[in-house]
Write a protein that holds these residues in place. Structure first.
Motif, PDB file in Angstrom:
ATOM      1  N   UNK A  18       0.824  -1.212   0.000  1.00  0.00           N
ATOM      2  CA  UNK A  18       0.000   0.000   0.000  1.00  0.00           C
ATOM      3  C   UNK A  18       0.856   1.259   0.000  1.00  0.00           C
ATOM      4  N   UNK A  19       1.899   1.274   0.817  1.00  0.00           N
ATOM      5  CA  UNK A  19       2.770   2.449   0.890  1.00  0.00           C
ATOM      6  C   UNK A  19       3.443   2.712  -0.455  1.00  0.00           C
ATOM      7  N   UNK A  20       3.862   1.639  -1.131  1.00  0.00           N
ATOM      8  CA  UNK A  20       4.563   1.782  -2.416  1.00  0.00           C
ATOM      9  C   UNK A  20       3.694   2.421  -3.491  1.00  0.00           C
ATOM     10  N   UNK A  21       2.384   2.394  -3.302  1.00  0.00           N
ATOM     11  CA  UNK A  21       1.471   3.001  -4.275  1.00  0.00           C
ATOM     12  C   UNK A  21       1.396   4.519  -4.152  1.00  0.00           C
ATOM     13  N   UNK A  22       1.940   5.060  -3.055  1.00  0.00           N
ATOM     14  CA  UNK A  22       1.821   6.494  -2.796  1.00  0.00           C
ATOM     15  C   UNK A  22       2.780   7.316  -3.644  1.00  0.00           C
ATOM     16  N   UNK A  23       2.291   8.391  -4.255  1.00  0.00           N
ATOM     17  CA  UNK A  23       3.189   9.279  -5.017  1.00  0.00           C
ATOM     18  C   UNK A  23       4.132  10.072  -4.115  1.00  0.00           C
ATOM     19  N   UNK A  24       3.908  10.022  -2.814  1.00  0.00           N
ATOM     20  CA  UNK A  24       4.762  10.750  -1.880  1.00  0.00           C
ATOM     21  C   UNK A  24       6.057  10.017  -1.575  1.00  0.00           C
ATOM     22  N   UNK A  25       6.136   8.748  -1.970  1.00  0.00           N
ATOM     23  CA  UNK A  25       7.278   7.920  -1.592  1.00  0.00           C
ATOM     24  C   UNK A  25       8.396   8.003  -2.629  1.00  0.00           C
ATOM     25  N   UNK A  26       9.584   8.356  -2.150  1.00  0.00           N
ATOM     26  CA  UNK A  26      10.765   8.347  -3.007  1.00  0.00           C
ATOM     27  C   UNK A  26      11.570   7.066  -2.801  1.00  0.00           C
ATOM     28  N   UNK A  27      11.694   6.657  -1.535  1.00  0.00           N
ATOM     29  CA  UNK A  27      12.482   5.472  -1.204  1.00  0.00           C
ATOM     30  C   UNK A  27      11.792   4.724  -0.063  1.00  0.00           C
ATOM     31  N   UNK A  28      11.587   3.433  -0.268  1.00  0.00           N
ATOM     32  CA  UNK A  28      10.976   2.592   0.755  1.00  0.00           C
ATOM     33  C   UNK A  28      11.945   1.468   1.101  1.00  0.00           C
ATOM     34  N   UNK A  29      12.284   1.391   2.375  1.00  0.00           N
ATOM     35  CA  UNK A  29      13.209   0.364   2.871  1.00  0.00           C
ATOM     36  C   UNK A  29      12.486  -0.449   3.933  1.00  0.00           C
ATOM     37  N   UNK A  30      12.586  -1.772   3.848  1.00  0.00           N
ATOM     38  CA  UNK A  30      11.984  -2.645   4.854  1.00  0.00           C
ATOM     39  C   UNK A  30      13.062  -3.409   5.595  1.00  0.00           C
ATOM     40  N   UNK A  31      12.886  -3.521   6.921  1.00  0.00           N
ATOM     41  CA  UNK A  31      13.851  -4.249   7.738  1.00  0.00           C
ATOM     42  C   UNK A  31      13.107  -5.151   8.717  1.00  0.00           C
ATOM     43  N   UNK A  32      13.342  -6.462   8.660  1.00  0.00           N
ATOM     44  CA  UNK A  32      14.182  -7.152   7.673  1.00  0.00           C
ATOM     45  C   UNK A  32      13.459  -7.478   6.364  1.00  0.00           C
ATOM     46  N   UNK A  33      12.124  -7.361   6.321  1.00  0.00           N
ATOM     47  CA  UNK A  33      11.389  -7.673   5.097  1.00  0.00           C
ATOM     48  C   UNK A  33      11.297  -9.158   4.834  1.00  0.00           C
TER      49      UNK A  33
END
Length: 424
Positions: A18-33
């Motif tokens: 859901x977050x990745x769909x946002x136009x506000x996001x430049x970089x998304x990092x998940x830990x640990x994913x």
């Protein structure tokens, strides 16, 4: 924005989606994913309970927002560390997270402020807990005080079974989480999960769902972290939601602030719809799993402004969340032996195929082997989610997708959504 998402389960995969769909996001990092999140964001090998490591990672990537998925990160004080560093965090402080991390704290808080819940007692010795059963009627509700991954609740039909559960919990079954037990009155009714986005002062309702805690069909077998969910939940009538908001959600946020522990993040209120109105079964300090998965698929807007507003401490300017009218259902595929001794390492095939526009498969406990094959790496392994015009269509689509996944080492319930189906 640069966003750090903490966690590795199905809830976090759904949040990343859901977050990745946002136009506000430049970089998304998940830990640990997890392997399912690889196409959505960068993965960094920092564990969810490593508050110091996660705070350092947030600094390294210049995070404008940290979104906390699992309760272990909250209990470890990640939000406190980030607050000290001036990084907005979607998730409460360790003190505020006690609403989930200590059932004894939560029950005392509810009692202190007259928020409706079941009668209870807290006990530290087997002798005292067994003696206290005299004050309760069967079935007996016995809970480990601390975090037990959704498995620390037993509903015992008779006294011998209740005494055995007390011995198991206080005897170390859940480690430190079971150092105390809470015994509660059994509440008769239908349970559901109501969510609210909170900024420390006020709360904005964010939909409801209903999950299935027992491992096997017909609500049989041991309690689990959740074997499936659906949203909307018919149990949440407009009147029930209004009562819950006025009598439970808003007072909780207000009183937590008064007690010096302002609550920011999502409040999960597990509620029982009783003849006397809604009562609190439990609070969680994060999105439910697998309830988050169905909520993210139904939510029609951009999630990032809501997460950020909570973290910054002001949701007042946000519009009321809008959800699609469709029903979304999630079927959990778990490793054989779950919840007691899940079998790890079995090969899973067919997860990456195209299931069509109405189905999403979220990874909950998977790993990628050196040879590239996907394998089970936990108890709850896959979340097969589907939307439909009603519960029947959503169920049909979800189970059709389940049948297309080749995983002999797994199992799932075949009756997810049965309560809603009976109402139709």
């Amino acid at each position: 924005m640069n966003i750090l998402l903490v966690g590795s389960g199905g809830r976090e995969h759904a949040l990343a989606w859901k977050i990745a769909q946002s136009p506000l996001v430049k970089r998304l990092v998940a830990a640990p994913g997890n392997p399912g999140m690889e196409k959505l964001c960068e993965l960094r090998a920092v564990k969810a309970d490593d508050a110091e490591g996660l705070a350092a990672l947030a600094h390294e990537i210049g995070a404008d927002l940290v979104v906390v998925g699992p309760e272990v990160a909250l209990a470890a004080g990640l939000a406190d560390r980030l607050a000290a560093a001036g990084v907005p965090c979607f998730g409460p402080t360790a003190k505020a997270a006690q609403l989930e991390t200590s059932k004894a704290f939560s029950k005392a808080f509810l009692d202190r402020h007259g928020i409706p819940t079941a009668g209870y007692g807290v006990y530290e010795t087997v002798k005292d807990a067994k003696a206290a059963l005299e004050a309760f009627r069967p079935p007996y509700v016995i809970k480990a005080d601390g975090l037990a991954a959704g498995k620390g609740v037993a509903i015992s039909p008779d006294r011998p079974d209740a005494e055995a559960e007390i011995e198991r919990m206080l005897g170390g079954r859940f480690g430190a989480a079971g150092a105390r037990v809470v015994i509660e009155e059994f509440m008769d009714g239908e349970e559901g999960s109501l969510f609210a986005l909170c900024d420390g002062k006020q709360a904005l309702l964010f939909g409801g769902a209903q999950d299935h805690k027992r491992a096997f069909d017909g609500d049989m077998g041991p309690n689990t972290g959740g074997m499936g969910a659906y949203s909307p939940a018919p149990v949440f009538t407009d009147d029930l939601v209004r009562q819950a908001d006025e009598q439970i959600v808003q007072p909780t946020i207000s009183h937590m602030a008064d007690e010096g522990a302002p609550y920011r993040g999502v409040l999960y209120a597990g509620l029982m719809a009783t003849q006397d109105g809604p009562k609190v079964v439990e609070f969680n300090a994060r999105f439910g799993d697998p309830e988050c998965q169905v909520l993210m698929m139904r939510f029609a807007g951009d999630i990032v402004p809501y997460l950020l507003a909570c973290a910054r401490g002001d949701v007042s300017g946000l519009p009321a969340p809008v959800f699609k009218p469709q029903t979304v259902i999630c079927v959990v595929m778990a490793a054989k032996g779950y919840p007691d001794s899940p079998l790890e390492g079995s090969i899973i095939r067919g997860v990456d195929q195209d299931f069509g526009p109405h189905v999403q498969v979220f990874h909950a406990g998977t790993k990628r082997r050196d040879d590239g094959q996907l394998a089970a790496a936990g108890g709850r392994v896959l979340n097969v989610c589907a939307e439909g015009d009603d519960i029947a269509q959503a169920r049909e689509r979800a189970y059709a997708a389940v049948r297309r996944i080749d995983w002999p080492g797994g199992f799932n319930r075949s009756d997810i959504g049965w309560r809603a189906l009976e109402r139709d």
